[in-house]
Design an enzyme around this catalytic site. Structure first.
Site, mmCIF file in Angstrom:
data_model
loop_
_atom_site.group_PDB
_atom_site.id
_atom_site.type_symbol
_atom_site.label_atom_id
_atom_site.label_comp_id
_atom_site.label_asym_id
_atom_site.label_seq_id
_atom_site.Cartn_x
_atom_site.Cartn_y
_atom_site.Cartn_z
ATOM 1 N N LYS A 199 44.619 34.782 37.977
ATOM 2 C CA LYS A 199 45.656 33.769 37.816
ATOM 3 C C LYS A 199 45.745 33.289 36.381
ATOM 4 O O LYS A 199 46.824 33.055 35.857
ATOM 5 C CB LYS A 199 45.356 32.587 38.758
ATOM 6 C CG LYS A 199 46.396 31.472 38.689
ATOM 7 C CD LYS A 199 47.759 31.952 39.126
ATOM 8 C CE LYS A 199 48.833 30.899 38.956
ATOM 9 N NZ LYS A 199 50.182 31.505 38.994
ATOM 10 N N LYS A 210 57.504 40.875 38.739
ATOM 11 C CA LYS A 210 57.123 40.403 40.084
ATOM 12 C C LYS A 210 56.884 41.592 41.003
ATOM 13 O O LYS A 210 55.898 41.643 41.731
ATOM 14 C CB LYS A 210 58.211 39.517 40.714
ATOM 15 C CG LYS A 210 58.339 38.123 40.195
ATOM 16 C CD LYS A 210 57.238 37.189 40.570
ATOM 17 C CE LYS A 210 56.089 37.179 39.622
ATOM 18 N NZ LYS A 210 56.209 36.648 38.319
ATOM 19 N N TRP A 214 34.229 37.076 38.362
ATOM 20 C CA TRP A 214 35.128 38.184 38.059
ATOM 21 C C TRP A 214 34.410 38.981 36.977
ATOM 22 O O TRP A 214 34.187 38.487 35.871
ATOM 23 C CB TRP A 214 36.459 37.622 37.551
ATOM 24 C CG TRP A 214 37.552 38.609 37.350
ATOM 25 C CD1 TRP A 214 38.399 39.110 38.298
ATOM 26 C CD2 TRP A 214 37.962 39.182 36.100
ATOM 27 N NE1 TRP A 214 39.300 39.969 37.709
ATOM 28 C CE2 TRP A 214 39.063 40.032 36.373
ATOM 29 C CE3 TRP A 214 37.523 39.067 34.779
ATOM 30 C CZ2 TRP A 214 39.714 40.759 35.385
ATOM 31 C CZ3 TRP A 214 38.177 39.793 33.797
ATOM 32 C CH2 TRP A 214 39.258 40.623 34.100
ATOM 33 N N ASN A 274 31.271 30.399 33.263
ATOM 34 C CA ASN A 274 32.533 31.110 33.020
ATOM 35 C C ASN A 274 32.596 31.420 31.531
ATOM 36 O O ASN A 274 32.206 30.583 30.715
ATOM 37 C CB ASN A 274 33.740 30.232 33.370
ATOM 38 C CG ASN A 274 33.926 30.076 34.863
ATOM 39 O OD1 ASN A 274 33.172 30.640 35.643
ATOM 40 N ND2 ASN A 274 34.937 29.319 35.250
ATOM 41 N N GLY A 275 33.133 32.581 31.177
ATOM 42 C CA GLY A 275 33.253 32.924 29.758
ATOM 43 C C GLY A 275 32.351 34.085 29.403
ATOM 44 O O GLY A 275 31.812 34.765 30.281
ATOM 45 N N GLU A 296 53.660 43.678 39.998
ATOM 46 C CA GLU A 296 52.335 43.073 40.124
ATOM 47 C C GLU A 296 51.913 42.847 41.572
ATOM 48 O O GLU A 296 50.732 42.891 41.871
ATOM 49 C CB GLU A 296 52.171 41.820 39.262
ATOM 50 C CG GLU A 296 52.996 40.644 39.628
ATOM 51 C CD GLU A 296 52.785 39.472 38.664
ATOM 52 O OE1 GLU A 296 51.792 39.431 37.939
ATOM 53 O OE2 GLU A 296 53.656 38.581 38.662
ATOM 54 N N CYS A 315 36.670 33.830 36.796
ATOM 55 C CA CYS A 315 35.587 33.107 37.456
ATOM 56 C C CYS A 315 35.960 31.664 37.780
ATOM 57 O O CYS A 315 36.791 31.056 37.110
ATOM 58 C CB CYS A 315 34.367 33.078 36.555
ATOM 59 S SG CYS A 315 33.887 34.681 35.959
ATOM 60 N N HIS A 359 70.610 54.727 26.735
ATOM 61 C CA HIS A 359 69.837 55.219 25.584
ATOM 62 C C HIS A 359 68.507 55.829 26.008
ATOM 63 O O HIS A 359 67.601 55.965 25.185
ATOM 64 C CB HIS A 359 69.632 54.083 24.578
ATOM 65 C CG HIS A 359 70.925 53.549 24.068
ATOM 66 N ND1 HIS A 359 71.575 54.069 22.974
ATOM 67 C CD2 HIS A 359 71.737 52.574 24.547
ATOM 68 C CE1 HIS A 359 72.713 53.418 22.781
ATOM 69 N NE2 HIS A 359 72.841 52.509 23.737
ATOM 70 N N GLU A 409 61.624 39.694 34.479
ATOM 71 C CA GLU A 409 60.790 38.939 35.409
ATOM 72 C C GLU A 409 60.825 39.556 36.807
ATOM 73 O O GLU A 409 59.803 39.635 37.501
ATOM 74 C CB GLU A 409 61.241 37.467 35.424
ATOM 75 C CG GLU A 409 60.526 36.557 36.382
ATOM 76 C CD GLU A 409 59.005 36.477 36.185
ATOM 77 O OE1 GLU A 409 58.497 36.978 35.183
ATOM 78 O OE2 GLU A 409 58.339 35.931 37.073
ATOM 79 N N ARG A 469 42.121 32.701 41.943
ATOM 80 C CA ARG A 469 41.909 33.121 40.559
ATOM 81 C C ARG A 469 41.476 34.581 40.464
ATOM 82 O O ARG A 469 41.465 35.159 39.393
ATOM 83 C CB ARG A 469 40.851 32.233 39.906
ATOM 84 C CG ARG A 469 41.316 30.799 39.727
ATOM 85 C CD ARG A 469 40.190 29.936 39.232
ATOM 86 N NE ARG A 469 39.697 30.394 37.952
ATOM 87 C CZ ARG A 469 40.010 29.846 36.790
ATOM 88 N NH1 ARG A 469 40.807 28.831 36.751
ATOM 89 N NH2 ARG A 469 39.523 30.322 35.670
HETATM 90 O O1 M6R Z 1 49.274 30.547 32.667
HETATM 91 P P1 M6R Z 1 50.232 31.315 31.844
HETATM 92 O O2 M6R Z 1 51.659 30.957 32.133
HETATM 93 O O3 M6R Z 1 49.949 31.223 30.368
HETATM 94 O O4 M6R Z 1 50.032 32.819 32.264
HETATM 95 C C1 M6R Z 1 50.679 33.853 31.584
HETATM 96 C C2 M6R Z 1 50.583 35.142 32.360
HETATM 97 O O5 M6R Z 1 49.249 35.541 32.479
HETATM 98 C C3 M6R Z 1 51.197 35.024 33.755
HETATM 99 O O6 M6R Z 1 52.519 34.599 33.700
HETATM 100 C C4 M6R Z 1 51.122 36.381 34.485
HETATM 101 O O7 M6R Z 1 51.951 37.308 33.853
HETATM 102 C C5 M6R Z 1 51.481 36.231 35.954
HETATM 103 N N1 M6R Z 1 50.679 37.122 36.726
HETATM 104 C C6 M6R Z 1 52.898 36.522 36.230
HETATM 105 O O8 M6R Z 1 53.228 36.488 37.574
#
Ligand code: M6R
Length: 616
Positions: A611, A493, A76, A102-103, A496, A2, A512, A489, A28
Site C-alpha cells: 500500500k 487499476k 514484507w 520497519n525499514g 495491478e 511491514c 504511432h 489510471e 499493507r
Molecule cells: O501513497 P501514495 O499516493 O504516494 O502512493 C503512490 C503509489 O504508490 C500508489 O498510487 C500506487 O500506484 C497504487 N498501488 C495505485 O493504485
C-alpha cells in the site's frame, strides 16, 4: 510493507488488541507475522510465515500467556526470504531483548561482523536480528534500555521505525523512528505504538507523532518523548478524525469495492466545508498557509508524485493551467533527483501522495527544499511525513484508504486540485467571483449525479464488459486531454489487480505504434465523453473497429452516435468537461474490480504490491 503494533497496559491482556491492530494493517502487504509478550519468566515469541491467520492458529496450538505488554509485526521481506526464522519479532541471541523493525539497516553486514567479533550468534538473514543484538550489546554495558537503543541507533545507518522491549525492563517499551513512520497512541487504558494510525483506532484516537531521529519511552500511563540529541521534550497529542468503522469493510466483500462506493461522500468531505460561496472562493485550513499575495508570487508550478497520485498530478497541472492560468510541469518524483539543478525562484512544487510516506515522493520533496524551493503537499494522512514536512498542506479528508489499489484517494486528490485551481485562480484574479461561484456549484451538482454510477443499469453494463474483458490477455486504454490521465489510471487499476496487461495512451499516439497490436483479441477501452476531444475519440474508435478490435467506451448515458462505434458502453452522467475525469474514472475502477473478481485475484492485496512504498 511491514506493519508494527505494540501495546502496554497496567492490567488485563493486550494480545487480542495487538492482533486486531495487526489485522488492520494486513492491507499493507506482508509475508509473515509475529508477536512477542512479556511474562514473569521472560519474553515469549511466536512467528509464522504467511497470513496472520497462520499466526493465530499457532497461538491456539502453542498457547501464549496473557500479558499486559506485547509487540507484533507483519513483515514484507527485504533481507532474507519469507520464512518463520526471518519473521519479526527478533530477539538477541540470549532471548532477553526483542525488536520489531520497519525499514532497512544499510550497514547491517558490517555490524554483524563486528558483533560476531564480540561473541554474538545469528539465526536469520535479517538486518533486524543484527540490530537487536546491537541493542543487547549496549544494554549489557549501559543497563538502561532507552540508552541502549540510542547507542545502537548511533551505530546504525538507514531507515527505521522500531519498538523494543527487554526482559530486564518490564513495563517499558522503547520506540524510535527515522524515515519510517511511527505513532504513539495514548488513552486512559494504556499506551500504544504503531506504524499507522488505523492499527490503533480501536484503542485510541489521540496520537503523538514521532519526528525523524526522535525516540520515546512508553509506560502504561503515558510516554516520554526525546529529541534526536536525547533531551526530553513535550508534544501535545493530536486527535485523529478517522473512525474505526472507516478502517473496516463494513459488510463489503473487499475494501476496494467499499472505497469505490464511498466516492460521493469523499466529494462532500474533501470539498463542501471549504466552499466560500459569497466570494466564489475556497477556504483551506490554516496549514495551507498561503495568502493571496503569496499565491500571486508564484509564476509556475511543478507537480510530482508516483503511481495513481502521479495521474492526479497530470490532471492538477491541467486544472491549474485552465483555471489559474499558471504554467506547470509534471514529473515522476523518482526522476526528480536526476534533473538538472536549476533555480527554484518563483516556482511552487505540489507533491501529491495518499499515504504521505512514499519514499520517492518524500525524497523529491526534500530535494526541492534543499534547492531552496517551497512545497505544497496534498495528502490523505494527517501526521504523515509529507503532512509534517511540506511547507504548505491540503489534507484530502478521504478517510483511511485500505485497498492497495487507490480509488477514493485519487478522487479526493482530483477534488482538492480542483479547489486549489479555484483558490489560485481567484487569488491571481483570473477568475471573477461569479466564475468561482459557478465552478463551486458545478462541484456541488456533481454529488447527486455520481449516484447514477452506482445504480442498477450502470453496474450491469460494467459486469457485461467485465465478462468479456476477463478473457483477454492485453488491452489499451485511450483518452485525450483531461481524459488522457484517466486512461493511464484505468490501465494501472486493471493491471495491478487483475494482472491483465494494460497500457494507457493519449489516443493521438495510437497510430504511432500501438495500433500494430490491434486485432480481434486486443480490445481498446476508450474514454469518449463530450468536450473538445469527442470527435477525435470517435475517429480513433472507428480505426480500432476497422481492425476488428473490440471497443469498450466510457460514454454519456444515451449517446447513440458513440454507442454505434462501441461493442460495450459504460454509461456516465454528463458533467462539465473539467469534472469529467472524476466521473469517468469510476466505471473504470468498477470494471477492474469486476474483472479481478472473475479471475479470482486477491483484490485488496495484489501480488508483489504494498500500500505504501516506503523504499526508493
Ligand atoms: O501513497 P501514495 O499516493 O504516494 O502512493 C503512490 C503509489 O504508490 C500508489 O498510487 C500506487 O500506484 C497504487 N498501488 C495505485 O493504485
Amino acid at each position: 510493507m511491514c506493519g508494527i503494533v505494540a501495546a502496554l497496559t497496567a492490567s488485563g491482556n493486550v494480545v487480542p488488541d495487538v492482533i486486531s491492530g495487526l489485522k488492520t494493517l494486513e492491507y499493507r502487504g506482508y509475508d509473515s507475522a509475529g508477536i512477542s509478550v512479556m511474562t514473569d519468566s521472560g519474553l515469549q515469541v511466536r512467528r509464522k510465515m504467511g497470513k496472520i491467520a497462520n499466526l493465530e492458529a499457532e497461538l491456539l496450538s502453542n498457547g501464549l500467556p496473557n500479558s499486559v505488554q506485547a509487540v507484533a509485526h507483519t513483515r514484507w521481506a527485504t533481507h532474507g526470504v519469507p520464512a518463520d526464522r526471518n519473521a519479526h519479532p527478533h530477539t538477541d541471541d540470549t532471548g532477553e531483548v526483542v525488536l520489531v523493525h520497519n525499514g532497512i539497516i544499510e550497514n547491517y553486514a558490517e555490524l554483524r561482523t563486528w558483533l560476531r567479533g564480540h561473541g554474538h550468534h545469528f539465526q536469520s538473514e535479517t538486518d533486524t536480528e543484527v540490530f537487536v543484538n546491537l541493542i543487547a550489546y549496549h544494554l549489557r554495558k549501559l543497563g538502561d534500555l532507552h540508552a541502549a537503543v540510542r547507542a545502537a541507533l548511533e551505530q546504525a545507518h538507514g531507515a527505521y521505525g522500531i519498538v523494543c522491549m527487554a526482559a530486564t525492563h518490564p513495563g517499558i517499551l522503547v520506540v524510535a523512528r527515522m524515515d519510517s513512520p511511527l505513532v504513539v497512541g495514548v488513552s486512559e487504558n494504556g499506551t500504544y505504538a504503531a506504524s499507522d494510525m488505523p492499527a490503533l483506532l480501536h484503542l485510541t484516537r489521540d496520537f503523538v507523532i514521532l519526528e525523524n531521529g526522535e525516540s520515546a519511552v512508553l509506560t502504561a500511563s503515558g510516554c516520554q518523548l526525546y529529541d534526536a540529541k536525547g533531551s526530553a521534550i513535550e508534544r501535545p497529542t493530536q486527535r485523529c478524525d478517522w473512525t474505526p468503522e472507516q478502517a473496516e469493510k463494513g459488510g463489503y466483500p473487499h475494501f476496494m469495492l467499499k472505497e469505490i462506493e464511498e466516492q460521493p461522500d469523499v466529494l462532500a468531505r474533501t470539498a463542501f466545508d471549504r466552499f466560500h460561496d459569497s466570494n466564489g472562493d475556497v477556504d483551506f485550513e490554516p496549514e495551507f498557509g498561503l495568502d493571496d499575495a503569496e499565491l500571486r508570487y508564484f509564476s509556475r508550478l511543478r507537480f510530482m508524485a508516483m503511481g495513481t497520485s502521479l495521474h492526479s498530478a497530470i490532471l492538477g497541472q491541467q486544472m491549474l493551467a485552465k483555471l489559474a492560468r499558471l504554467p506547470g510541469e509534471t514529473l515522476n518524483a523518482s526522476e526528480f533527483l536526476y534533473s538538472p539543478e536549476l533555480e527554484e525562484g518563483d516556482a511552487l512544487t505540489v507533491i501529491i501522495s495518499q499515504s504521505g510516506e512514499t519514499a520517492d515522493s518524500l525524497r523529491a520533496m526534500r530535494e526541492v527544499q534543499r534547492r531552496g524551493g517551497r512545497v505544497l503537499g496534498i495528502c490523505n494522512v494527517m501526521g504523515s511525513t509529507l503532512a509534517r514536512e511540506a511547507d504548505h498542506l491540503i489534507l484530502t479528508h478521504c478517510g483511511p484508504e485500505v485497498g492497495v489499489a487507490s480509488t477514493k484517494a485519487f478522487f479526493g486528490q482530483l477534488t482538492a486540485l480542483y479547489l486549489l485551481a479555484i483558490r489560485i485562480g481567484r487569488a491571481r484574479r483570473v477568475l471573477a467571483p461569479s466564475q468561482g461561484r459557478e465552478l463551486l456549484n458545478d462541484l456541488r451538482a456533481l454529488r447527486p449525479k455520481l449516484d447514477v454510477l452506482f445504480g442498477k443499469e450502470s453496474r450491469e453494463a460494467v459486469r457485461v464488459a467485465a465478462d468479456y474483458l476477463a478473457g483477454v490477455k492485453s488491452c489499451l486504454f485511450l483518452g485525450r486531454g483531461m481524459n488522457f490521465p484517466i486512461a493511464l489510471e484505468g490501465a494501472l487499476k486493471l493491471k495491478e489487480i487483475s494482472y491483465i496487461h494494460a497500457e494507457g495512451y493519449p489516443a493521438g499516439e495510437m497510430k504511432h505504434g500501438p495500433i500494430a497490436l490491434i486485432d480481434e483479441n486486443f480490445p481498446v477501452i476508450a474514454i469518449a465523453t463530450p468536450g473538445r476531444t469527442y470527435d477525435k475519440m470517435i475517429s480513433n474508435m472507428e480505426e480500432v473497429r476497422a481492425r476488428k478490435g473490440k471497443v469498450i467506451a466510457v460514454a454519456v448515458n444515451g449517446d447513440s452516435k458513440l454507442a454505434a462505434q462501441a461493442d460495450f458502453v459504460l454509461p456516465v452522467p454528463e458533467v462539465p468537461e473539467l469534472l469529467s475525469p472524476l466521473v469517468n474514472i469510476i466505471p473504470l475502477q468498477q470494471l477492474s474490480y469486476e474483472v479481478a473478481l472473475r479471475l479470482g485475484c486477491d483484490i485488496d492485496q495484489p501480488r508483489n504490491l504494498a500500500k505504501s512504498v516506503t523504499v526508493e
